[in-house]
Motif scaffolding. Structure first.
Motif, short mmCIF file in Angstrom:
data_model
loop_
_atom_site.label_atom_id
_atom_site.label_comp_id
_atom_site.label_asym_id
_atom_site.label_seq_id
_atom_site.Cartn_x
_atom_site.Cartn_y
_atom_site.Cartn_z
N PRO A 34 0.78 -1.25 0.00
CA PRO A 34 0.00 0.00 0.00
C PRO A 34 0.81 1.30 0.00
N GLY A 97 7.09 5.40 11.32
CA GLY A 97 6.05 4.61 10.65
C GLY A 97 4.95 4.31 11.65
N ALA A 98 3.95 3.54 11.20
CA ALA A 98 2.83 3.21 12.09
C ALA A 98 3.30 2.31 13.24
N SER A 99 4.26 1.44 12.96
CA SER A 99 4.72 0.51 14.00
C SER A 99 5.25 1.28 15.22
N HIS A 125 -2.07 -5.98 12.81
CA HIS A 125 -0.73 -6.01 12.21
C HIS A 125 0.29 -6.61 13.18
N SER A 127 3.00 -5.64 14.10
CA SER A 127 3.68 -4.65 14.96
C SER A 127 3.02 -4.54 16.34
N GLY A 174 -8.56 -0.48 8.69
CA GLY A 174 -7.95 -0.93 7.46
C GLY A 174 -6.95 -2.04 7.74
N ASP A 204 -4.89 1.67 14.99
CA ASP A 204 -3.86 1.53 13.96
C ASP A 204 -4.55 1.80 12.62
N SER A 235 0.28 5.89 8.55
CA SER A 235 1.58 5.85 7.87
C SER A 235 1.63 6.95 6.82
N HIS A 237 3.94 7.04 4.25
CA HIS A 237 4.36 6.51 2.96
C HIS A 237 3.27 5.66 2.32
N LYS A 238 2.12 5.55 2.97
CA LYS A 238 1.03 4.80 2.35
C LYS A 238 0.19 5.80 1.54
C1 LIG Z 1 -2.66 -2.13 9.52
C2 LIG Z 1 -1.20 -1.85 9.46
N1 LIG Z 1 -0.58 -1.41 10.55
C3 LIG Z 1 0.74 -1.14 10.57
C4 LIG Z 1 1.50 -1.30 9.44
C5 LIG Z 1 2.96 -1.02 9.53
O1 LIG Z 1 3.17 0.28 9.16
P1 LIG Z 1 4.63 0.86 9.07
O2 LIG Z 1 5.30 0.11 7.98
O3 LIG Z 1 4.37 2.30 8.75
O4 LIG Z 1 5.29 0.67 10.38
C6 LIG Z 1 0.91 -1.77 8.26
C7 LIG Z 1 1.71 -1.95 7.05
O5 LIG Z 1 1.31 -2.42 6.04
C8 LIG Z 1 -0.47 -2.05 8.28
O6 LIG Z 1 -1.10 -2.53 7.20
#
Ligand SMILES: Cc1ncc(COP(=O)(O)O)c(C=O)c1O
Length: 396
Positions: A34, A97-99, A125, A127, A174, A204, A235, A237-238
């Motif tokens: 994504p 990032g989201a993590s 996810h 993470s 999502g 998230d 995120s 970069h998405k």
């Molecule tokens: C729902 C969800 N959360 C977290 C992430 C991880 O995000 P990031 O790569 O920005 O840490 C993703 C990555 O695809 C994701 O789909």
């Protein structure tokens, strides 16, 4: 894979040319992850490549250094917080990032409640479990319903079993494989009904946060601060196409405690996970948000949804099992055969695969993919009719 020393005789300039050529060629077949790729940032070239920018520490605590973009970062936080309908008491920062955002939220919840239990769904996810593991927090995995959302009945049962413990519920707006959106309002209601008041609800929203925020009231999912979220992460970069990994973490209010105190030598509060932080990624986010504006964000999201619907319908037409959640960019399909997977980069879990119709993916790419799929394994007419009957069942 590019090996500059062998492929290009060790010449770094040739290696770069090759890297760019290969990356551009590979892009056409990369439809399974994504990352939007439709925005470029030539106006920022000089500052991105000729200036050190370090937003070390807290965005509102400028610190000793002057080579930062913290004022820009504050604007990014304000814009994203508005989109996610955060209250005026909001706080946040630009993460890697989201993590990282989820890790921060887990840590903040544990700093507040030491008997914390983390709840997330089987579609959460990786993470989330990783963050809990790093912090040595117990995790309860909640079932998902037929649409891939956190099952509220199962969540209720698991919460009820541990009512005396504080709860951190990590919802997803999502999910990674099917882009299902957990019902945050229902999660909040369950907590209220069970009197689980010592709680945090982190959302998230790595992929879906901004696109869902562009939807009008009435169809906008219940996923944000008005539904009961206490923190959210997206995120960069998405959907925002920053091209470099980053994220935006938003809290409804500043966490009462963060790990560190004030650091004398940086002159800033240690309220973030990493010390040094990119000053360039806030610039990319700010540029994307401000040049697109609310109208541009909405248009890009609508175009992606339309392409996802087109892809889903075309898959149905060729009799390939497929599913599409409401408002999703992510089209789930039965895993294609190896020759198709060898050409196209798709995310797969062994049984199913998905295409994510991000801004930057075109109808032309989808048509080529569908053509490859159709010739790879013709489906007998009888099976095709059966599949069509299943797939045309009404969506929620
Ligand atoms: C729902 C969800 N959360 C977290 C992430 C991880 O995000 P990031 O790569 O920005 O840490 C993703 C990555 O695809 C994701 O789909």
């Amino acid at each position: 894979m590019i090996l500059p020393s062998t492929d290009t005789g060790g010449d770094p300039e040739l290696a770069l040319v090759k890297l760019l050529t290969d990356a551009r060629a590979a892009r056409r077949y990369d439809i399974g992850f994504p990352g939007a790729t439709d925005l470029g940032f030539p106006a920022l070239a000089q500052i991105l490549t000729g200036q050190l920018l370090n937003n070390v520490g807290d965005p509102w605590d400028l610190g000793h250094g002057r080579n930062h973009t913290k004022e820009i970062e504050q604007q990014v936080i304000a814009t994203v917080a508005d989109l996610l309908r955060a209250p005026p008491s909001r706080w946040g920062y630009v993460t890697t990032g989201a993590s990282e955002g989820t890790l921060h939220a887990l840590d903040a919840a544990w700093l507040r409640y030491r008997d914390l239990v983390v709840y997330t769904s089987t579609s959460g996810h990786y993470s989330i479990v990783k963050g809990a593991r790093l912090l040595k927090l117990p995790v309860v995995t909640v079932r998902t319903d037929a649409f891939g959302r956190m099952d509220i009945v199962d969540l209720r049962a698991e919460l009820a079993r541990r009512r005396e413990r504080s709860a951190m519920i990590v919802a997803t707006a999502g999910t990674t494989m099917t882009e299902a959106v957990d019902d945050v309002a229902a999660i909040t209601d369950v907590c209220d009904e069970l009197a689980v008041t010592r709680r945090r609800i982190h959302v998230d929203a790595a992929l879906g946060g901004i696109p869902y925020a562009t939807l009008p009231d009435g169809v906008r999912p219940s996923f944000d601060f008005t539904a009961g979220a206490t923190s959210m992460v997206i995120s960069g970069h998405k959907f925002l196409s920053t091209l470099m990994p980053c994220g935006v973490l938003i809290y409804a209010e500043p966490p009462a405690a963060t790990g560190g105190g004030r650091v004398a030598y940086t002159g800033s509060a240690d309220s973030t996970i990493t010390g040094s932080r990119s000053g360039h990624t806030p610039l990319l986010l700010w540029w994307a948000l401000n040049t697109l504006g609310p109208h541009g964000l909405r248009q890009r999201a609508e175009a992606s949804r339309e392409l996802a619907t087109y892809t889903h319908h075309r898959l149905q037409k060729i009799g390939w099992p497929t599913a599409l959640n409401p408002h999703a960019f992510t089209v789930t399909l039965d895993q294609p055969p190896p020759p198709v997977l060898a050409k196209w980069v798709l995310a797969t879990n062994g049984r199913t695969a998905h295409i994510v119709c991000m801004p930057g993916v075109t109808r032309d790419q989808i048509d080529e993919f569908l053509n490859d799929l159709s010739v790879s394994r013709p489906i007998p007419a009888q099976r095709r009719r059966r599949l069509m009957a299943v797939q045309t069942a009404p969506r929620p």
